[in-house]
Design a protein around this motif. Sequence first.
Motif, short mmCIF file in Angstrom:
data_model
loop_
_atom_site.label_atom_id
_atom_site.label_comp_id
_atom_site.label_asym_id
_atom_site.label_seq_id
_atom_site.Cartn_x
_atom_site.Cartn_y
_atom_site.Cartn_z
N LEU A 62 41.70 15.59 -9.13
CA LEU A 62 41.65 16.40 -7.91
C LEU A 62 42.82 16.04 -7.00
O LEU A 62 43.34 14.92 -7.05
CB LEU A 62 40.34 16.14 -7.16
N PRO A 63 43.26 16.99 -6.16
CA PRO A 63 44.32 16.67 -5.20
C PRO A 63 43.90 15.53 -4.28
O PRO A 63 42.73 15.39 -3.94
CB PRO A 63 44.48 17.98 -4.41
N LYS A 64 44.83 14.71 -3.91
CA LYS A 64 44.53 13.59 -3.02
C LYS A 64 43.92 14.09 -1.72
O LYS A 64 44.44 15.01 -1.09
CB LYS A 64 45.81 12.80 -2.73
N GLY A 65 42.79 13.52 -1.33
CA GLY A 65 42.12 13.91 -0.10
C GLY A 65 41.13 15.04 -0.27
O GLY A 65 40.46 15.43 0.69
N TYR A 66 41.01 15.58 -1.50
CA TYR A 66 40.07 16.68 -1.73
C TYR A 66 38.67 16.13 -1.94
O TYR A 66 38.46 15.07 -2.50
CB TYR A 66 40.48 17.49 -2.96
N GLY A 67 37.67 16.90 -1.51
CA GLY A 67 36.29 16.55 -1.79
C GLY A 67 35.61 15.81 -0.66
O GLY A 67 36.05 15.83 0.49
N ASP A 68 34.52 15.15 -1.01
CA ASP A 68 33.66 14.49 -0.04
C ASP A 68 34.07 13.02 0.09
O ASP A 68 33.83 12.23 -0.82
CB ASP A 68 32.21 14.60 -0.50
N PRO A 69 34.67 12.62 1.21
CA PRO A 69 35.12 11.23 1.35
C PRO A 69 33.97 10.23 1.44
O PRO A 69 34.17 9.03 1.25
CB PRO A 69 35.93 11.26 2.66
N ASP A 70 32.76 10.72 1.74
CA ASP A 70 31.60 9.84 1.83
C ASP A 70 30.91 9.63 0.48
O ASP A 70 30.04 8.77 0.36
CB ASP A 70 30.58 10.39 2.83
N CYS A 71 31.28 10.43 -0.50
CA CYS A 71 30.63 10.36 -1.81
C CYS A 71 31.67 9.91 -2.84
O CYS A 71 32.31 10.71 -3.49
CB CYS A 71 30.04 11.72 -2.20
N GLY A 118 27.74 25.32 7.30
CA GLY A 118 28.71 25.39 6.22
C GLY A 118 28.53 24.24 5.24
O GLY A 118 27.47 23.62 5.16
N LEU A 119 29.59 23.96 4.48
CA LEU A 119 29.54 22.86 3.52
C LEU A 119 29.79 21.55 4.23
O LEU A 119 30.84 21.34 4.82
CB LEU A 119 30.59 23.08 2.42
N ILE A 120 28.81 20.65 4.19
CA ILE A 120 28.94 19.35 4.85
C ILE A 120 28.89 18.25 3.80
O ILE A 120 28.52 18.47 2.66
CB ILE A 120 27.82 19.16 5.90
N SER A 121 29.26 17.05 4.19
CA SER A 121 29.29 15.92 3.26
C SER A 121 27.88 15.57 2.80
O SER A 121 26.88 15.93 3.43
CB SER A 121 29.94 14.71 3.92
N HIS A 122 27.81 14.83 1.70
CA HIS A 122 26.52 14.42 1.17
C HIS A 122 25.79 13.53 2.18
O HIS A 122 24.57 13.68 2.40
CB HIS A 122 26.71 13.68 -0.14
N LYS A 123 26.51 12.61 2.80
CA LYS A 123 25.90 11.72 3.79
C LYS A 123 25.35 12.50 4.97
O LYS A 123 24.22 12.26 5.43
CB LYS A 123 26.93 10.69 4.28
#
Length: 419
Positions: free
Chosen positions: A42-51, A300-305
Amino acid sequence: MKILLIAYAFPPLLEAQSIRWAYISKELIQKGVSVDVFTIKLPKGYGDPDCLPHPQIKIYPTFPGPIEGMFFIFKKDFLKDGLNVRENTKRKGIFIIGKHFYKLTRNTLNNVLIPDIRTEWFPFAFIKLREILNKNSYDIIVSSHEPGVCHLLGLCAKKLKNIIWIGDFGDPFVTIYTPRYRRPIDKTLERILLQNMDHILLTNNYFKEIYCKKYKLSANKITIIPQGFNTSEKLSYIKNNTFTIIYTGTFYKKFRSPKNLIKALQILKDKIPFKFILAGRNEQFLKDFQTLGESFEFLGLISHKETLIQQAKADLLINIANDQPEQIPGKGYEYLGSKRPILYISNFDDEYAQLIKRINRGLVVKNDAIALVKALSKIYDLWYHDELDQAFYLGIDRCKEFSWLHITEKFLNLLNQLK
């Protein structure tokens, strides 16, 4: 013991299977199992930083393919730092054009590639996978579906090195959204995959019955490993000033529609005060929910945490069953860890419905607007009179077998038997 997990969906990518294997792999590491993960880059910084995966896990990232690879970069650039593209006129036009192009390309390739567009990962993944298998020695390989390309790679690994292969199915390989004209081909591939697997993981017993009957599989070849809930987060609940209902997840027009729920809420908004909160990739349903006016809030789309926090703060959690009973939304099991009442909307007496009734965690109601109005009104009255705790069991002792810790212990016992 050393295992290789083949998982397209793995942290920081925020998907149901990603969260499943994030928790299971973490528990396996803590129990002394060595885990390597073969996944997409995945691109650096993409996705959920808490997961994020456990730091002791060795990750082998590989280019996902030109279309999905481009999509991940495009989405990262336009949604970075929580950017709301609807509030940025310049970015909005470019984003919409790109989104329509991607949807057109994705829909086309979903009808061509088996089982879907993510199979474009296969040629890039196969070369890297063969290299990893030649370099490392594994006791067991696990492939995580979906997407189905993970099982295709699992089959290759089995043929290359004759390693014990476990196939994990979050959903069936062939579903109601598999193109009709292509189902005979997909079913043939599904049969080949199942026959070559040394063991199969499914999420519920109805799913197991279908596979055993359809492909004449031995029941001993299948183990039920459901979705689970996290017990490590310290979550607390304080009664809201307004009756607060939440749904965290994704709706689908074809098999998990919120149509009747919206009708019920529209009827109720003039009778009782409430706040309905929606989180997840649900933009296509926004116009319908916005008819609720100030009673509606979209996160919207929020982090898992953040999802876990929001669930624990709600007065009531909503879970809607799929139209096919062999697919039980994993979100419902995650809800158990929130210790809040659950309203399960289902036309089937599936395992999750039976669980909710058995542990008295909430109500099970048919997917019918009038039935929903009655159920929501009943729970509102309990909330209003501070009687939710008396009416429902809101602990976890009665459902602790669905915690990720217990699920991993069950899976580890299986690994030891197979090894």
